[in-house]
Scaffold this active site. Sequence first.
Site, PDB file in Angstrom:
ATOM      1  N   HIS A 391       1.004  -5.395   1.886  1.00 10.33           N
ATOM      2  CA  HIS A 391       2.427  -5.046   1.935  1.00 10.33           C
ATOM      3  C   HIS A 391       3.214  -6.072   1.159  1.00 10.33           C
ATOM      4  O   HIS A 391       2.873  -7.253   1.172  1.00 10.33           O
ATOM      5  CB  HIS A 391       2.913  -5.005   3.392  1.00 10.33           C
ATOM      6  CG  HIS A 391       4.200  -4.275   3.546  1.00 10.33           C
ATOM      7  ND1 HIS A 391       5.415  -4.885   3.399  1.00 10.33           N
ATOM      8  CD2 HIS A 391       4.454  -2.957   3.781  1.00 10.33           C
ATOM      9  CE1 HIS A 391       6.370  -3.980   3.558  1.00 10.33           C
ATOM     10  NE2 HIS A 391       5.818  -2.805   3.786  1.00 10.33           N
ATOM     11  N   GLU A 444       0.833   2.681   6.932  1.00  4.58           N
ATOM     12  CA  GLU A 444       0.278   3.956   6.495  1.00  4.58           C
ATOM     13  C   GLU A 444      -1.144   4.206   7.007  1.00  4.58           C
ATOM     14  O   GLU A 444      -1.557   5.352   7.126  1.00  4.58           O
ATOM     15  CB  GLU A 444       0.295   4.010   4.971  1.00  4.58           C
ATOM     16  CG  GLU A 444       1.639   3.624   4.405  1.00  4.58           C
ATOM     17  CD  GLU A 444       2.336   4.761   3.719  1.00  4.58           C
ATOM     18  OE1 GLU A 444       1.651   5.720   3.379  1.00  4.58           O
ATOM     19  OE2 GLU A 444       3.549   4.689   3.538  1.00  4.58           O
TER      20      GLU A 444
HETATM   21  C1  LIG Z   1       1.775  -2.105  -0.903  1.00  3.58           C
HETATM   22  C2  LIG Z   1       1.471  -2.919  -2.170  1.00  3.58           C
HETATM   23  C3  LIG Z   1       1.953  -2.159  -3.387  1.00  3.58           C
HETATM   24  C4  LIG Z   1       2.233  -4.244  -2.088  1.00  3.58           C
HETATM   25  O1  LIG Z   1       1.674  -5.104  -2.973  1.00  3.58           O
HETATM   26  P1  LIG Z   1       2.433  -6.201  -3.852  1.00  3.58           P
HETATM   27  O2  LIG Z   1       3.247  -7.116  -3.055  1.00  3.58           O
HETATM   28  O3  LIG Z   1       3.126  -5.532  -4.973  1.00  3.58           O
HETATM   29  O4  LIG Z   1       1.163  -7.007  -4.295  1.00  3.58           O
HETATM   30  P2  LIG Z   1       0.566  -7.049  -5.718  1.00  3.58           P
HETATM   31  O5  LIG Z   1       0.472  -5.680  -6.290  1.00  3.58           O
HETATM   32  O6  LIG Z   1       1.334  -8.081  -6.459  1.00  3.58           O
HETATM   33  O7  LIG Z   1      -0.908  -7.536  -5.391  1.00  3.58           O
HETATM   34  C5  LIG Z   1      -1.202  -8.839  -5.002  1.00  3.58           C
HETATM   35  C6  LIG Z   1      -2.705  -9.028  -4.967  1.00  3.58           C
HETATM   36  O8  LIG Z   1      -3.248  -8.448  -3.794  1.00  3.58           O
HETATM   37  C7  LIG Z   1      -4.163  -7.423  -4.152  1.00  3.58           C
HETATM   38  N1  LIG Z   1      -3.938  -6.287  -3.268  1.00  3.58           N
HETATM   39  C8  LIG Z   1      -2.769  -5.918  -2.703  1.00  3.58           C
HETATM   40  N2  LIG Z   1      -2.967  -4.837  -1.940  1.00  3.58           N
HETATM   41  C9  LIG Z   1      -4.278  -4.526  -2.051  1.00  3.58           C
HETATM   42  C10 LIG Z   1      -5.063  -3.498  -1.500  1.00  3.58           C
HETATM   43  N3  LIG Z   1      -4.544  -2.566  -0.695  1.00  3.58           N
HETATM   44  N4  LIG Z   1      -6.381  -3.456  -1.824  1.00  3.58           N
HETATM   45  C11 LIG Z   1      -6.906  -4.378  -2.633  1.00  3.58           C
HETATM   46  N5  LIG Z   1      -6.212  -5.388  -3.184  1.00  3.58           N
HETATM   47  C12 LIG Z   1      -4.910  -5.458  -2.890  1.00  3.58           C
HETATM   48  C13 LIG Z   1      -3.861  -7.073  -5.594  1.00  3.58           C
HETATM   49  O9  LIG Z   1      -4.973  -6.555  -6.250  1.00  3.58           O
HETATM   50  C14 LIG Z   1      -3.455  -8.404  -6.126  1.00  3.58           C
HETATM   51  O10 LIG Z   1      -4.618  -9.196  -6.329  1.00  3.58           O
HETATM   52  P3  LIG Z   1      -4.841 -10.014  -7.665  1.00  3.58           P
HETATM   53  O11 LIG Z   1      -3.662 -10.938  -7.771  1.00  3.58           O
HETATM   54  O12 LIG Z   1      -6.148 -10.668  -7.401  1.00  3.58           O
HETATM   55  O13 LIG Z   1      -4.846  -8.988  -8.739  1.00  3.58           O
HETATM   56  C15 LIG Z   1      -0.055  -3.173  -2.274  1.00  3.58           C
HETATM   57  O14 LIG Z   1      -0.496  -3.955  -1.197  1.00  3.58           O
HETATM   58  C16 LIG Z   1      -0.858  -1.890  -2.399  1.00  3.58           C
HETATM   59  O15 LIG Z   1      -0.999  -1.364  -3.491  1.00  3.58           O
HETATM   60  N6  LIG Z   1      -1.418  -1.367  -1.246  1.00  3.58           N
HETATM   61  C17 LIG Z   1      -2.127  -0.133  -1.270  1.00  3.58           C
HETATM   62  C18 LIG Z   1      -1.181   1.056  -1.238  1.00  3.58           C
HETATM   63  C19 LIG Z   1      -0.494   1.214   0.099  1.00  3.58           C
HETATM   64  O16 LIG Z   1      -1.085   1.032   1.145  1.00  3.58           O
HETATM   65  N7  LIG Z   1       0.806   1.589   0.038  1.00  3.58           N
HETATM   66  C20 LIG Z   1       1.623   1.796   1.209  1.00  3.58           C
HETATM   67  C21 LIG Z   1       2.628   0.718   1.364  1.00  3.58           C
HETATM   68  S1  LIG Z   1       3.531   0.806   2.881  1.00  3.58           S
END
Ligand SMILES: CC(C)(COP(=O)(O)OP(=O)(O)OC[C@H]1O[C@@H](n2cnc3c(N)ncnc32)[C@H](O)[C@@H]1OP(=O)(O)O)[C@@H](O)C(=O)NCCC(=O)NCCS
Length: 505
Positions: A391, A444
């Site tokens: 998140h 989720e």
């Molecule tokens: C929700 C989300 C977009 C928030 O992420 P964010 O703050 O933008 O984090 P980032 O995209 O900058 O990712 C940070 C790191 O964590 C990792 N990461 C974050 N969520 C991850 C996940 N669900 N699975 C695997 N790796 C994940 C990324 O790959 C990244 O790693 P890296 O730096 O080694 O490449 C992200 O956690 C995600 O894509 N989750 C899956 C989709 C989801 O569940 N969405 C519903 C949200 S309520």
Amino acid sequence: MPTAVQQLMSSPPVTCATGASLAEATSLMHERQIGSVVVTEGAAVVGILTERDLLRAAAGRADPTGEPVHRWMTARPDVLRSDEEVGAAWSGLTHHHYRHLPVVDGGGVVGVVSLRDLLAVAQIRPAEEAGGALPRGLEGVVVAETSVGDVRGREGFHHYRQYPAVELAARRSLEDVWQLLFDGALPDRTASARFCGEVAAQRELPPGLAALLPSVARLGGPLDALRTGVSLLGAELGWRPSHDIGPDELRAQALRLCAVVPTLLAAAHRLRHGLDPVPPRADLPTAANYLWMLRGEEAPAAHVRAVEQYLVLTIDHGFNASTFTGRVITSTGADLAAAVCGAVGALSGPLHGGAPSRALDMLDAIATPDRAEGWIREAVGRGDRIMGFGHRVYKTDDPRSVFLRGVARSLGGPLVDLAERVEATAVGVLADLKPDRRLYTNVEFFAGVVLGTCGIPRELFTPTFAASRTIGWAAHVMEQAADNRLIRPAARYTGPPPPEAVPPA
Ligand SMILES: CC(C)(COP(=O)(O)OP(=O)(O)OC[C@H]1O[C@@H](n2cnc3c(N)ncnc32)[C@H](O)[C@@H]1OP(=O)(O)O)[C@@H](O)C(=O)NCCC(=O)NCCS
């Protein structure tokens, strides 16, 4: 500004013995309005019990009067000395994602420092938020003031107005929380009944929208139907720009919109599957009526309450992408339907609201708990995101996920068992493969499990989320319109340096 821990700690600390019950510790916290109790044996600190631990205990269905605190506390917590610098407290709390640290002097506990104490006094900011670098994705940037609600990511805490969202989900109806968001206060019984009546009377689709919906519903998915349906609703009802109307007119439109959305979703879903829409019933509350309109039969009470609790938990969540979108559109003075269409568009992306059905797809693909580890390692190795984990704001347990895990457990069933085992495996694997990230289940993951167990089809998970979030969007639209200034930020230009002569065609 305080420089030493003793200047900002809460003192004397509130303590209890290891054998005290959870109920005793909870009433101490309530009485003293604090978020943690230090657990001691003689003078020695042996643990700390926080609100988060209580939440876990509640989710684990622990009996508060029978359970001793030592089962749920964090044992042997890190401690601070009272003469340590505030910076040490900051790194202790943020590095390990603690929210409270006991302060010890001469072998005895003399106080507690909380993250809240630090944030209240500090100009201190996490390093990544400091300096001139533009945070990617505007992470941590404050872009508005709101009294609708907020999320404290480091604490794992989420509230609507002044009330914890999980407590509202546990104790109040969707309509009561809806009224809290619209009018700023929880209703008493009379006001609650009146509001429910008002909502129930406005659920019908207006005739123009009802006539067009069969074509709309067959063209695309349910979120497309919602987006288009909201646009048609605004057009048919002649909603004028928010800039040109007063707060009462906007509130009346907001109420109509939020009352109609579940009807619109259920009707579009049935039409898409070749079934006739089931008209709304005025004698049922929102969640029960939604399930009625989807199925054409009354749902079991446990399913109705589980769906209602899910809806309460997802009404609002800080300045997420869709809420921000809705406020930006409202800031231009555009009408309510325009703002909500934009918000639905933002919500439809898998990084925001589109994950719960994907989380269930993942559980299907994993199929049995023994396959979880290999499956997740392979997916992360390919660079895939594990849906329902991670998140932007929470770097600890998402309180909604903790609550919904409890709801899922109370519903029971094989899907719930599989989900819990996959969750445990995924958290471990992600900690191993991404050691510097804090990746836990977000709302989720268990949302998918709860909605699926209650018989809501997967394609309706995100639309159902949208049905409750429409209430939050509407509250934000009203707040933005009441004290508006056009939102018009700037971007740093990074292209080839201008001005360059335009080459002839
Ligand atoms: C929700 C989300 C977009 C928030 O992420 P964010 O703050 O933008 O984090 P980032 O995209 O900058 O990712 C940070 C790191 O964590 C990792 N990461 C974050 N969520 C991850 C996940 N669900 N699975 C695997 N790796 C994940 C990324 O790959 C990244 O790693 P890296 O730096 O080694 O490449 C992200 O956690 C995600 O894509 N989750 C899956 C989709 C989801 O569940 N969405 C519903 C949200 S309520």
